[in-house]
Structure formats: C-alpha cells, structure tokens
Scaffold this active site. Structure first.
Site, mmCIF file in Angstrom:
data_model
loop_
_atom_site.group_PDB
_atom_site.id
_atom_site.type_symbol
_atom_site.label_atom_id
_atom_site.label_comp_id
_atom_site.label_asym_id
_atom_site.label_seq_id
_atom_site.Cartn_x
_atom_site.Cartn_y
_atom_site.Cartn_z
ATOM 1 N N THR A 39 0.655 -1.163 0.016
ATOM 2 C CA THR A 39 -0.195 -0.097 0.016
ATOM 3 C C THR A 39 0.762 1.246 0.034
ATOM 4 O O THR A 39 0.593 2.329 -0.716
ATOM 5 C CB THR A 39 -0.930 0.042 1.213
ATOM 6 O OG1 THR A 39 -1.475 -1.229 1.133
ATOM 7 C CG2 THR A 39 -1.733 1.099 1.086
ATOM 8 N N ARG A 602 -0.930 -13.532 8.210
ATOM 9 C CA ARG A 602 -1.424 -12.242 9.095
ATOM 10 C C ARG A 602 -1.012 -11.898 10.353
ATOM 11 O O ARG A 602 -1.161 -11.116 10.951
ATOM 12 C CB ARG A 602 -2.841 -12.495 9.331
ATOM 13 C CG ARG A 602 -3.704 -12.852 7.930
ATOM 14 C CD ARG A 602 -3.583 -11.829 6.864
ATOM 15 N NE ARG A 602 -2.828 -12.298 5.877
ATOM 16 C CZ ARG A 602 -2.317 -11.456 5.155
ATOM 17 N NH1 ARG A 602 -2.584 -10.275 5.085
ATOM 18 N NH2 ARG A 602 -1.366 -11.827 4.181
#
Length: 749
Positions: A39, A602
C-alpha cells in the site's frame, strides 16, 4: 532542486520499493509479498506521478475493497496535500461509469438499483415459482452461483452450463429470464456492473477513447484476484498507452471459487512484453519464525512467481501446533490461551481466530462467552442483509428507482396493512395486462375498480405513506429515513415482536441512521442514489471497526489484507483445509495451500495452529486427520526446524500410518495413497512417513507429449486410486485433465 522535491517522498522506501515508485512509463508488475509495504508503494507511486506534473484526473487506481480504496485515497491526499486521482474498487468505478452513461444501454437509466445477493435470490425464487420449478430440487443459491459463473465466462458458452443436459436447459432458460427481469426492473447485480461497463466501452468507441485519453496511468491492486471481466476493463483502458501498473501476489490468490483467474497475473509479462518486474520480498510485519513457516509451506506450490520473504525483525517465538481431542476441547483450550494472553497484558483487539468454515465459530463463541472474553465476528449475518435494514433500504430504493418492483413487493405490506399474496398477485397481473410498472399500478387511483374493497383500502393506506415519504425525496438521507420511520410507524411495529428482539432491531435501525448521518456529513453534494450504491457495495470487512478492543473471529478468506499481533488458526484438518466440498469435486490443493499461507502471514508475533482427533459436522462425529499442510511447514531436507514447535500428539499423528481420511476412503497400512498428490516434495516430509506415497508416473513439472494435444507440462495431480487424475497445460490446447490410468501420455524429459 528536483532532488529536494522528491527526497521526502522516497526517504523511507527500501530500494525495491523506490524502484517501483519512480517507474513512470510502460507496464510494471510489482510482486508484493505479505507485509512488504504494498500500500505504501501504491500511494507513494501515485504521489510521485502527481508531483512530476501529471494531472490527478489522468491517474486511475483500482483495488478490491472500499476500506482499501479509502485508505489509499486518504494517504495519497496526505502525501500530495491536494486532490487525489480516481481511487475506487472495480465495482465503484463501474457504477460511476454507468451512472454517467447508462442511457446508452437500453432499457437502463441512471437511477438503476444495485442488488445484493439476497435481492437476486428473491428474484430467482420468483422466476422459479412462475415457471412451476421446485426450489427444493433447484436450489436458488446454487442457480445464482451458476448465473454468476456464466456471466464471468460469457453467456452462451455451453461448456459452462454443465454436462447434464436438463440442468443446462434449466440454467439457460433461467439465465435469460433473470436477465430480462433485471432489465425490466432497472436492476443490476455485481456481475452486471462489470459486464455492462465492458459493453459500454466496447460498443461506444467515443467513450473508450475519452477514458483512454483521461486515464493515462492506471494502477490495479490485488491483480491476482481479477476475473476475466475485470481483466478486460483494465486491458481496454490501457491498450493505447500501455501504462498499466499492477500489484499483487500469486501466492495470495484465494478467490478462484468466485471467478478470480490466477493466470491474469502469471501471464502479465506475455500480455505486456517488456514489462518491468519488481519483487517486494522484505516483510515488515512478521517475525522470522512466522515467515520461515510461510515460506516452507508456499514453496510447495508450482503456480507461482518464485520469491522468498525475509525480514529484519527478530526470530520471535516458534509457531506452535496443537492437537486436541475434539472441537469442544479445542475451543476450551483456545479460550484458555486467549484468557491467559489478555491477563498478561495483550489487548483483546490484538488477537484473531481464523477458521476455514463459518460453522466453526459456534463452539468458539460459547467458550469465549464462558471465559468472559469480548469478541466480534466478521462475516456473520451482514448488517445490510438484516430484515429491518433491508426493509428501510427497500423504501429508499423505490423512491430512487420506481421500476424496482422487487423492493416494492418487499415493503408494500410493511407494516401490515392487509396486503396479502393474493393482492400482490392481482397487482402483478394488472401490471402485466396493461404493460405498466408495478408501482404505477399501485399508485393509480383510476384503477381502483379493478380491485376489491379490501384491496382498495390496503392500496389507499400504502399510497398515503408513499406520498408522504416522497415529499422528503430531495432532502438529506437522514431526513428521508426519519420520514419513513415516522410515516410507516415501523418502530411501533417492532414493539410487538418482544422486548429483546425489538431492542436489537431498533439498535440496527439506529446504526443505519448513524450511517446516513455520516454519509450526509462526508458527502454534502451526495444523493440518495449514491448512498444506496455505497450500502450495496460495502462488505463485512469494510464495515468492521478495527478500533474495537475485542477478539476478532473470521474465516481465512475474510482475513486477507488484515494483520494481528496474535493469530490462532483452528481446524487444520483434511476435509476442512484442504476443504472437501459436498459436490465431491477434488479440492484445488494449491489454492487451499495459498489460503493457509494467507492466514499464517497475518500474524505479526505469535501464531498458533490447532487440529482435533474428531469433529462433529452435520450432526455426526467424524474422525479427523491432521491436514497434510501441517507436514509442509518446514522446507524439504531442512535440518533447522527451530521455527516450528509441534506438541507430541501432532508429531505422532503426522508420523502415523494407516490413517483414515474422512471422505477420501481408507488407506492401506502398508501402502498409503496420497489423496491429493500434487506435492513435488512429498517424499521429503521432515516429520518422517506422514504419507508413504507411490511414485507418480507423471510428476508435477514433468514435460509430456500427447498424440492429439502435443507437448505440455504437468501442472498437478489430484485424487487417489482409480480416481487419481492429472492436469496438463499444453502449449496450444491449454489445460486438459486425464485419469492417470488412461492418460496415454509420454514423459519426454
């Protein structure tokens, strides 16, 4: 001067990130591993483009969730200090495109309603009823999924209709009737948003050229999750200039079941010759031990772009794997573990529990409640699908789209006003005879003589409500909602349902009002149409408030894109992960392995995985076998296994022989067939004889020849015994599948 201008933007980027950010013209593929700052690269790349003088209107960035799009937009505006470019999801982009130009696709207009799955299912049920087709034999959910698949591969492809002739005929007829009904009502489902956008661009050269000229630089995130229609949108817009930057990771492609095609990212260099490829392999999220576990697992896959995650973070605690007696003991011990972590100072919100199936949450919930652990479930009953919310949204929809007869039928008798099924059937009959819309007939007082006295009374009651709420149509969304609640007496109706249920439903109404207030505040120029579009496109993860200090529970699919300091993955067993489906199709082992890889990556600091000796499913207790993936958590022939810690029960189970695999038959004690068999390293199991596998005559990766299809490469093998199959990707004919016993293939090298 120029150096000073960009130094602040590039200062915190590593060399690979900086290279991706500063690339300007030409195709670019950024292969970004989990936690590698993808991102950041996207937002800094957009900012870099804008700082070089490219107008923000010339940049288009597309991702897959509204949450990700909002984050990208906010971070880009922070970096640039000015307006950001188009940043949206594929569906939001398509909706915006169609709002502007839907008039070019008859009979649609710009007030179309976007339907969620519940709306589409209701329409399928209506069609089945009209055709006297038994919905018990033809499940609406399955038919709806088949319609979606047809749209993703192109209507008219007989192969996609299935091999069963009757099923194909029913599905083809249903597809046509469903499409006609949607067009008649000015409705679009999610697939339609994409399909009609492609149709709009392909059939209107002036529009295509206009948007190609506008969007000179295109960024598409999560490219491994694109389906054929999304791929088409990107390629249409980028065709003239080739300035397409994609980011993604084949190792995180987990949505094949909803149409995603991993080949879109694997073949990017073929589609865009000369494309620059940049690997983001440095992970900033996880400990070294978590990454070692993830790398070992995913290295078994063949359909991937090779890369190796690494980190400067400490090694951390080993990844721990535990085996329990059954799901009750598993849930109890997980709850105890979490209670201990919380008591030691770990915030509840730092902990997540993942599972393959939603049904696994029940026993976990019970134990968390007993242990007084606050939790939230992402992916339960979606907020916008709850009855009271759907009711109020249906009132809004008929104000926005008078042709939406499905929404009208939902609320025409809400609250009850004596408008039964007979009256609704009569209204539909009159509408059909006169060739008028359903709402037009309902509001047409001149048609009163066509109805009974009781029916006229009910219609008059609805007309009064409709006219009152129509007066607020142009006001804020909050005002329209409050008008609906006031004029219908909806909350008063809830009081008759019982105190607790009424309070829960009122809380949901309050939340919807809060959403309307927030929308009005953030979109002063917004409209009812835009609000309805937003509610239709938002998903569970988009709405989840990560600031809540609660243990988070969700499926592995929902976990993608998230991160937590502590992750617990429950139920890692064969038949569950990899999942054995009810249709008895062989699971896609590589995608199931990628799903576990996503779950593992994660975790930031602590990772726990659990499995059981037995588990109750569908009311029956079944023996459980640890997933073969647990035997793949260290690299083949790697003597260093310090990153992984197995309890004694798990280690013994992985080394055991004569294990029965639920749903796959019983293996012989002296010659255990591997039921999945696409692992090129299976004979190098670091835990010993987890499986004693017969050597494949056509090992994955081998080059083979066929008399008809020519030369190709073995992609995978599936199944066992007489059902064991092989998939070969031929150079000319594409992928073909054979039963190994009758494959007639020659290994050529």
């Amino acid at each position: 001067m120029e150096k000073t201008r960009f130094d602040d933007l590039l200062a915190e980027l590593n060399p690979a990130q900086r290279k991706a950010v500063t690339h300007i013209d030409g195709a670019l593929m950024v292969l970004a591993g989990p936690g590698s700052g993808k991102t950041r690269v996207i937002t800094h790349r957009i900012a870099h483009l804008l700082r070089t003088g490219i107008p923000h209107d010339n940049v288009l960035a597309i991702t897959f969730t509204n949450k990700a799009a909002s984050e990208m937009k906010a971070r880009t505006e922070q970096l640039c200090g000015s307006s950001s470019p188009w940043v949206s999801t594929f569906h939001s982009f398509s909706a915006k495109l169609l709002r502007r130009h839907a008039y070019r696709i008859e009979p649609y207009d710009s007030s179309f309603t976007i339907c969620d799955r519940a709306d589409c299912k209701a329409l399928v049920k209506t069609i089945l009823k009209e055709q006297n087709i038994d919905s018990q034999l033809w499940d609406p959910n399955s038919l709806l999924s088949s319609i979606s698949k047809l749209k993703n591969v192109g209507h008219g492809d007989d192969a996609s209709l299935g091999s069963d002739y009757k099923h194909g005929q029913v599905l083809r007829d249903l597809y046509n009737r469903y499409t006609d009904a949607m067009r008649e009502r000015n409705l679009l489902d999610f697939d339609d948003l994409l399909l009609l956008s492609v149709q709009l661009l392909e059939e209107n050269e002036d529009l295509l050229e206009r948007y190609r000229e506008q969007f000179q630089y295109i960024l598409i995130d999560e490219y491994q999750d694109t389906n054929s229609v999304q791929y088409k949108i990107g390629s249409l817009l980028a065709q003239s200039h080739g300035n397409l930057c994609i980011t993604g990771d084949p190792d995180q492609s987990i949505y094949h079941w909803r149409g995603a095609d991993i080949n879109n990212i694997l073949n990017f260099e073929k589609d865009y010759p000369g494309a620059q490829v940049i690997l983001l392999e440095q992970n900033y999220r996880s400990t070294g031990n978590v990454l070692a576990t993830a790398n070992a697992l995913i290295s078994r896959n063949l359909e991937r772009k090779p890369k190796d995650l690494w980190t400067e973070n400490p090694g951390g605690d080993p990844v721990r794997v535990y085996r329990f007696l059954n799901e009750l003991e598993e849930a109890r011990e997980i709850s105890t573990l979490i209670r201990g972590l919380i008591d030691a100072g770990t915030p509840c919100g730092d902990i997540a529990i993942f599972y393959r199936l939603n049904s696994f949450s029940r026993t976990l919930e019970q134990e968390l409640i007993y242990s007084n652990v606050p939790y939230t479930i992402v992916g339960g009953v979606e907020f916008f699908l709850r009855k009271e919310v759907k009711d109020l949204l249906s009132f809004l929809r008929i104000l926005d789209n008078p042709r939406d007869s499905e929404s009208l039928k939902r609320i025409i008798n809400v609250p009850p006003r004596g408008m039964g099924k007979g009256t609704i059937a009569r209204l539909e009959s009159v509408a059909s005879e006169l060739g008028r819309g359903l709402l037009d007939v309902v509001l047409g007082e001149e048609l009163n003589d066509l109805f009974t006295t009781r029916q006229r009374k009910a219609l008059d009651s609805f007309r009064k409500v409709y006219r009152k709420i129509s007066e607020a149509r142009e006001e804020s969304v909050e005002s329209v909602l409050r008008s609906i609640l006031r004029e219908t007496g909806y909350e008063g109706m809830l009081e008759k349902t019982g105190y607790e249920e009424a309070q829960e439903r009122k809380a949901n109404i309050s939340e919807l009002l809060g959403a309307a207030v927030e929308y009005d505040r953030n979109h002063p120029e917004g409209s009812l149409t835009d609000f309805l579009e937003l509610t239709a496109i938002l998903g569970d993860v988009d709405r989840w408030d990560q600031k809540e200090d609660r243990v988070c529970m969700m499926t592995l699919h929902s976990a993608k894109g998230l991160e937590f300091p502590v992750v617990i993955i429950a139920g890692i067993e064969d038949g569950v992960l990899p999942l054995l489906r009810a249709d008895d199709d062989e699971p896609d082992i590589e995608e199931e392995r990628r799903l576990l890889f996503v779950g593992i990556t994660r975790a930031e600091k602590l990772l726990y995985m659990t499995h059981t000796n037995s588990r109750q499913r569908f009311g029956q207790i079944h023996s459980s076998i640890p997933s073969r993936f647990l035997g793949e958590l260290t690299r083949p022939k790697d003597e260093n296994t310090d990153h992984l810690e197995l309890d004694a029960e798990t280690r013994a189970s992985l080394q055991g022989q004569g294990l029965k695999r639920p749903g796959f038959g019983r293996a012989r004690e002296d010659d255990l067939d591997d039921p999945f068999g696409d692992d090129p390293y299976a004979d190098d199991d670091p835990f010993g004889d987890f499986f004693d596998i017969d050597e494949d005559p056509y090992p994955a990766g081998a080059r083979v020849a066929h008399d008809v299809y020519g030369e190709g490469e073995v992609v995978r093998t599936n199944g066992f015994g007489e059902r064991r199959r092989i998939t070969v990707r031929f150079e000319e004919a594409g992928e073909k599948q054979f039963v190994i016993a009758h494959a007639n293939l020659r290994v050529i090298r």
